[in-house]
Scaffold this motif. Structure first.
Motif, mmCIF file in Angstrom:
data_model
loop_
_atom_site.group_PDB
_atom_site.id
_atom_site.type_symbol
_atom_site.label_atom_id
_atom_site.label_comp_id
_atom_site.label_asym_id
_atom_site.label_seq_id
_atom_site.Cartn_x
_atom_site.Cartn_y
_atom_site.Cartn_z
ATOM 1 N N UNK A 6 48.708 -94.185 -13.606
ATOM 2 C CA UNK A 6 47.572 -93.370 -14.042
ATOM 3 C C UNK A 6 46.256 -94.020 -13.635
ATOM 4 N N UNK A 7 46.174 -95.327 -13.802
ATOM 5 C CA UNK A 7 44.957 -96.046 -13.408
ATOM 6 C C UNK A 7 44.736 -95.925 -11.908
ATOM 7 N N UNK A 8 45.801 -96.086 -11.143
ATOM 8 C CA UNK A 8 45.699 -96.018 -9.684
ATOM 9 C C UNK A 8 45.245 -94.633 -9.229
ATOM 10 N N UNK A 9 45.679 -93.601 -9.906
ATOM 11 C CA UNK A 9 45.363 -92.239 -9.470
ATOM 12 C C UNK A 9 43.960 -91.793 -9.894
ATOM 13 N N UNK A 10 43.574 -92.125 -11.125
ATOM 14 C CA UNK A 10 42.329 -91.560 -11.656
ATOM 15 C C UNK A 10 41.199 -92.571 -11.834
ATOM 16 N N UNK A 11 41.518 -93.884 -11.811
ATOM 17 C CA UNK A 11 40.478 -94.906 -11.997
ATOM 18 C C UNK A 11 40.752 -96.041 -11.016
ATOM 19 N N UNK A 12 40.954 -95.686 -9.773
ATOM 20 C CA UNK A 12 41.401 -96.656 -8.779
ATOM 21 C C UNK A 12 40.430 -97.834 -8.681
ATOM 22 N N UNK A 13 41.022 -99.020 -8.684
ATOM 23 C CA UNK A 13 40.209 -100.232 -8.581
ATOM 24 C C UNK A 13 39.555 -100.640 -9.877
ATOM 25 N N UNK A 14 39.994 -100.066 -11.002
ATOM 26 C CA UNK A 14 39.330 -100.328 -12.279
ATOM 27 C C UNK A 14 39.737 -101.672 -12.859
ATOM 28 N N UNK A 15 38.813 -102.266 -13.581
ATOM 29 C CA UNK A 15 39.099 -103.421 -14.422
ATOM 30 C C UNK A 15 39.083 -102.951 -15.863
ATOM 31 N N UNK A 16 39.876 -103.596 -16.710
ATOM 32 C CA UNK A 16 40.015 -103.146 -18.099
ATOM 33 C C UNK A 16 39.514 -104.206 -19.064
ATOM 34 N N UNK A 17 38.889 -103.745 -20.116
ATOM 35 C CA UNK A 17 38.464 -104.602 -21.218
ATOM 36 C C UNK A 17 39.034 -104.025 -22.505
ATOM 37 N N UNK A 18 39.674 -104.871 -23.304
ATOM 38 C CA UNK A 18 40.251 -104.421 -24.577
ATOM 39 C C UNK A 18 39.356 -104.869 -25.722
ATOM 40 N N UNK A 19 39.178 -103.977 -26.691
ATOM 41 C CA UNK A 19 38.387 -104.303 -27.872
ATOM 42 C C UNK A 19 39.281 -104.899 -28.942
ATOM 43 N N UNK A 20 38.732 -105.830 -29.701
ATOM 44 C CA UNK A 20 39.477 -106.419 -30.799
ATOM 45 C C UNK A 20 39.586 -105.419 -31.950
ATOM 46 N N UNK A 21 40.694 -105.440 -32.686
ATOM 47 C CA UNK A 21 40.834 -104.516 -33.819
ATOM 48 C C UNK A 21 39.740 -104.743 -34.850
ATOM 49 N N UNK A 22 39.321 -103.657 -35.489
ATOM 50 C CA UNK A 22 38.352 -103.754 -36.564
ATOM 51 C C UNK A 22 39.095 -104.123 -37.834
ATOM 52 N N UNK A 23 38.478 -104.946 -38.669
ATOM 53 C CA UNK A 23 39.138 -105.481 -39.847
ATOM 54 C C UNK A 23 39.856 -104.454 -40.697
ATOM 55 N N UNK A 24 41.126 -104.672 -40.935
ATOM 56 C CA UNK A 24 41.899 -103.830 -41.819
ATOM 57 C C UNK A 24 42.378 -102.522 -41.218
ATOM 58 N N UNK A 25 42.009 -102.226 -39.995
ATOM 59 C CA UNK A 25 42.388 -100.951 -39.380
ATOM 60 C C UNK A 25 43.290 -101.218 -38.185
ATOM 61 N N UNK A 26 44.375 -100.469 -38.096
ATOM 62 C CA UNK A 26 45.276 -100.596 -36.947
ATOM 63 C C UNK A 26 44.685 -99.793 -35.803
ATOM 64 N N UNK A 27 44.056 -100.490 -34.883
ATOM 65 C CA UNK A 27 43.323 -99.829 -33.808
ATOM 66 C C UNK A 27 43.545 -100.559 -32.500
ATOM 67 N N UNK A 28 43.768 -99.790 -31.435
ATOM 68 C CA UNK A 28 43.883 -100.345 -30.096
ATOM 69 C C UNK A 28 42.957 -99.551 -29.186
ATOM 70 N N UNK A 29 42.172 -100.252 -28.364
ATOM 71 C CA UNK A 29 41.206 -99.557 -27.514
ATOM 72 C C UNK A 29 41.043 -100.290 -26.189
ATOM 73 N N UNK A 30 41.113 -99.524 -25.100
ATOM 74 C CA UNK A 30 40.902 -100.081 -23.774
ATOM 75 C C UNK A 30 39.833 -99.310 -23.030
ATOM 76 N N UNK A 31 39.076 -100.013 -22.195
ATOM 77 C CA UNK A 31 37.992 -99.408 -21.406
ATOM 78 C C UNK A 31 38.179 -99.798 -19.951
ATOM 79 N N UNK A 32 38.325 -98.780 -19.098
ATOM 80 C CA UNK A 32 38.520 -99.000 -17.669
ATOM 81 C C UNK A 32 37.291 -98.504 -16.911
ATOM 82 N N UNK A 33 36.778 -99.326 -16.018
ATOM 83 C CA UNK A 33 35.594 -98.955 -15.236
ATOM 84 C C UNK A 33 35.800 -99.366 -13.786
ATOM 85 N N UNK A 34 35.434 -98.462 -12.878
ATOM 86 C CA UNK A 34 35.539 -98.751 -11.450
ATOM 87 C C UNK A 34 34.314 -98.211 -10.728
#
Length: 266
Positions: A121-149
């Motif tokens: 999916x990254x190769x097709x729609x965000x080719x050449x992207x680098x990803x940064x993951x955010x740390x979970x917010x206290x007490x909340x089950x959260x996962x977040x990634x940011x891809x930019x190219x």
């Protein structure tokens, strides 16, 4: 002896207070300045909009967290419930008309934010992207990634998954808030539709502002809330031009499918 007049003496007027100094009025403009006049013109305005999308995606996550916090009752009161006996549990009772539908188990674990999307999916729609993951917010089950190219223009995808028993309620409120915020800031919603077959329910908005657009997609599956923001543009000479809206929408849907596919119950 002279006659004494019984007419009371005239009342002497009290001295008046010193006149209050009146400040000269300030001229009031007939109209407020056009917000467009306060933004940089030309390519700079374009980049201001694109960079603003980075914080806007974070705002969607913050909104979801805020809605969860506001919906949770800090002092819940126990409500007595009556026991319910189904026919299947009554000895000698009739059997159910069909097989029982098992209750959906809660999702309990999430992958790291940068693992929410498949490499394909990254190769097709965000080719050449680098990803940064955010740390979970206290007490909340959260996962977040940011891809930019910026390999051949500008591509940005922000994907988050939050686990909450209030996922369905937050989903509905996020859609209402997103629509109200978009129209209230002068943006145009050029597409607003349900996405069948994606989670329990999903909705997609294509929002355009000053010639630049992005996709906001929100999906809910049991206790999981998935949000995706996707924007992409390619070079058209020295300027940037958005990819077709249907291409951006396909990319957002692919990102949401990937994120939903990572959910596990253990």
């Amino acid at each position: 002896m002279a006659d004494i007049e019984d007419t009371p003496p005239a009342t002497q007027p009290l001295p008046t207070a010193a006149a209050t100094r009146v400040l000269p009025g300030q001229p009031t403009p007939a109209t407020l300045p056009d917000p467009a006049d306060l933004r940089p013109a030309g390519p700079a305005r374009r980049w201001t909009w694109l960079l603003g999308g980075l914080t806007a995606g974070a705002g969607a996550v913050a909104l979801a967290l805020s809605l969860v916090a506001n919906l949770v009752d800090p002092t819940p009161t126990a409500t007595p419930t009556a026991a319910v006996t189904t026919p299947a549990t009554v000895p000698g009772g009739p059997s159910p008309s069909g097989p029982a539908t098992p209750a959906t188990a809660d999702y309990t674990t999430l992958l790291d934010g940068c693992a929410l999307l498949r490499p394909e999916t990254v190769e097709r729609y965000i080719k050449g992207a680098s990803c940064t993951a955010s740390n979970p917010v206290g007490g909340v089950t959260l996962s977040r990634g940011m891809w930019t190219s910026k390999a051949s223009g500008y591509f940005d995808a922000q994907v988050s998954v939050m686990l909450s028993p209030l996922a369905e309620t937050v989903y509905q409120q996020m859609l209402t808030t997103s629509r109200t915020t978009a129209t209230g800031t002068g943006a145009k919603i050029t597409d607003d539709r349900a996405v069948p077959g994606l989670g329990d329910r999903a909705a997609l908005l294509y929002i355009s502002y000053s010639g630049s657009g992005h996709v906001d997609l929100t999906a809910v599956q049991h206790n999981a809330l998935v949000t995706v923001r996707y924007s992409a543009s390619t070079h058209s000479g020295l300027a940037l031009k958005d990819v077709p809206s249907d291409t951006a929408e396909a990319a957002a849907i692919a990102c949401a499918k990937d994120a939903l596919g990572t959910l596990t119950t253990s």
